[in-house]
Write a protein that holds these residues in place. Structure first.
Motif: not given
Length: 668
Positions: A564, A601-602, A626, A659, A661, A663-667
């Motif tokens: 994260g 992803k967004w 993606t 927003s 992500t 690899n599954g984590a929010s940036c």
């Protein structure tokens, strides 16, 4: 190339072809011109190129020292993944279309080792076109000859592509010889055959789809008379719309779909009618394709003295207009008289339009029959080849000939500017005041207008500017640097007064390590909006030494989870027009370990729909997008970043996503 008798067989020959008035002093001046003249080639008495004038021009190409990767199309340009405009200049390495069907033959006509490639690239090439044989690649109809296997033919081509890439050469693979049904591919047909061409391109695209430095030329030289046949193909022999073709035809729409269905985003070339010399209907036909099939397409144009379209008026009316939407490459140029008068006449026209070209052909056949650039594989040029070689030596191709890693924006248009404020324009008047520079960037208001240039690995930024001497006390331009187009830091540039009618001030900015963006801001204390002006900018950068040649395709590395808050994403709209826009995304690894493999992803805020992407593989469901890495940019080092981009359709509203992500984590 094909003999104009419409016959090209293994029996006869194995080489194929056989803002004005705003200054207080001085009048507006017309754009500087250079005159090029050349001897007329009398193939037909009525066909003569004659003498013509060309505008002084500049081009921006990927500099030498690295292989251009991430090739993609943006409007009328081919760009690499860092946004460099690619103008290809090279040769057609003829042989692999015919040698494999000869008794006692092999895959290549002549050497295909490092020594031979070094000789070729010493001509200052940056691209090589390799013709292929449908039967030899697929292993059908008894080919390759002498019991050789299709696996060997394919591996020979793979090895040669990798060798060329290792020598910083882009590669065009093209379907040259084909045949329907049980006929052997021992010559060129009017169109690709529906029997085998889709299978051929499925295999070739699957083999090279992870190598973004390879382009696909779907068919060498169509000579059907029907544009509808060219686009749509036919279901049987002499069937509408291919009434002049004695077999079922695979049209360009089918072959583009075939390539894209493999997941390949490689740049695709499409030759027009009349042996790729007639492109009069090319733009109309391509614009009939579904929007998802129009991405990364290039028009291929061939020109020889006995073609119909050789005059500058024909080039102006048929070739140049395509560039408003799609790039053009002259995939073959040449002449049959063992001289260079014809090509010396047409190469400057292509140069003036930033259209690249390749000389037919790098083999030792007769320069009158086929024609040949060399008389032996030591690289001794024929008289025709000498003219071609000498002209390439005057160009900055970024090929094997050496040179520094620099990119110059001559400020003739907005194509090399990453993003800019609204009140900017170009001035091409009063050139004698500006050391004969025919186009400069200026303002339409005295506000603090700005422009940003983007170059990965930048080490130095140089700006040539001009100040009107009639007004003193105007401040210097201001400079700001950024690694990610998010946080900018003001930087100090050294200024050098170089004199002149208008005072020529050159600013040199040695940028901090990690700089990928430079913003240049106009001073606000000038009385006139047209004072000062920017003539050109030059960026020096450290070129990457990596060579992405994953053939056969290698699996994508397993993704490294992102903790994260250890990634940052900067989303920018770099260009926008009615109904569409280009987007740029910089992904920064703010963590302490490398990220291997990435899935970004967004969700779009409005109705944006991606039509084309580069430096990544893009999929979209509704508003959700993606973007996964491609083979050459899957790793982001700790503290490093990578850049992806796309074109998209859009309605009236184009809000940025909020927003992301990784690899599954929010940036952040």
């Amino acid at each position: 190339m094909v003999l104009r008798s419409h016959i090209e067989t293994v029996v006869t020959i194995y080489g194929d072809r056989s803002v004005a008035g705003m200054y207080p002093a001085g009048g507006a001046m017309t754009r500087n011109r250079r005159i090029f003249s050349f001897a007329c080639v009398l193939v037909l008495a009525a066909l003569c190129l004659g003498a013509f004038s060309l505008s002084t021009f500049s081009r921006t190409v990927k500099a030498s020292g690295s292989l251009p990767t991430g090739l993609h199309v943006v409007s009328g340009q081919i760009q690499d993944g860092s946004g460099h405009v690619i103008v290809p200049h090279g040769v057609d390495r003829s042989g692999s279309q015919y040698q494999c069907v000869k008794s006692g033959g092999s895959t290549f006509d002549g050497p295909n080792d490092q020594t031979s490639v070094s000789i070729m690239t010493s001509w200052n090439t940056n691209i090589v076109r390799v013709p292929l044989n449908e039967d030899c690649w697929l292993g059908i109809n008894g080919e390759p000859a002498d019991g050789d296997s299709s696996a060997k033919y394919q591996q020979d081509i793979i090895n040669y592509v990798n060798l060329l890439n290792q020598n910083n050469q882009i590669v065009i693979l093209e379907l040259h010889w084909n045949a329907p049904g049980g006929q052997q591919a021992q010559g060129q047909q009017p169109m690709p055959d529906a029997d085998h061409a889709p299978a051929f391109w499925t295999s070739v695209a699957n083999t090279f789809k992870n190598n973004s430095s390879v382009m696909f030329d779907l068919y060498n030289e169509p000579y059907t008379n029907s544009w509808s046949c060219w686009l749509n193909g036919s279901s049987g022999a002499n069937s509408s719309p291919c009434n002049d073709t004695a077999f079922a035809v695979a049209g360009m729409k089918t072959l583009i779909s075939t390539v894209r269905n493999t997941g390949s985003t490689n740049v695709i070339l499409l030759g027009g009618l009349q042996y790729a010399n007639d492109v009069s209907g090319w733009l109309n036909q391509v614009q009939q394709l579904p929007s998802n099939l129009q991405s990364n397409l290039v028009a291929s144009f061939h020109i020889y003295p006995n073609n119909a379209c050789i005059s500058t008026s024909c080039l102006d009316s048929n070739v140049a207009p395509i560039q408003s939407k799609f790039p053009v490459i002259a995939g073959e140029i040449g002449e049959y008289d063992c001289a260079s008068g014809f090509i010396n006449g047409i190469m400057p026209w292509f140069d003036s339009h930033n259209i690249g070209y390749l000389g037919w052909a790098w083999n030792t056949n007769s320069c009158t029959g086929t024609p040949a650039l060399i008389s032996d594989f030591n690289g001794t040029p024929t008289a025709y080849g000498q003219g071609f070689k000498a002209h390439l030596a005057t160009l900055n191709n970024g090929g094997g000939g050496g040179g520094g890693s620099t990119v110059t924006d001559p400020l003739n248009d907005y194509s090399k500017i990453f993003v800019h404020s609204s009140n900017l324009t170009f001035d091409n008047t009063n050139t004698t005041y500006f050391n004969n520079d025919s186009s400069r960037l200026t303002r339409s208001a005295t506000s603090a207008e700005w422009a940003v240039w983007k170059q990965s690995g930048m080490t130095q930024f140089v700006a040539d500017t001009y100040y009107w001497p009639g007004q003193t006390g105007v401040s210097d331009f201001q400079f700001y640097t950024s690694p990610d187009n998010s946080t900018y830091t003001q930087a100090s540039a050294q200024s050098n007064n170089m004199g002149g009618n208008w005072t020529h001030i050159q600013y040199t900015l040695n940028v901090p390590a990690g700089t990928n963006y430079v913003k240049m801001v106009f001073p606000t204390n000038a009385t006139n909006a047209w004072d000062p002006q920017i003539a050109q900018v030059t960026m020096t950068y450290t070129a990457s030494s990596s060579t992405p040649t994953p053939t056969p395709p290698t699996p994508t590395p397993t993704s490294t989870p992102v903790s994260g808050g250890s990634c940052k994403v900067v989303y920018s709209i770099t260009n926008q027009w009615s109904g569409g826009f280009n987007g740029d995304i910089v992904i920064t690894n703010t963590g302490s370990t490398a990220i291997n493999g990435r899935t970004l992803k967004w969700t779009f805020a409005n109705d944006q729909q991606i039509t084309n992407g580069w430096n990544g593989t893009f999929t979209q469901q509704g508003k959700a997008v993606t973007a996964t890495n491609v083979s050459y940019n899957g790793t982001i080092a700790a503290g490093g970043n990578t850049d992806i981009g796309f074109s998209a359709n859009v309605g009236a509203t184009n809000n940025n996503p909020t927003s992301f992500t990784l690899n599954g984590a929010s940036c952040s």
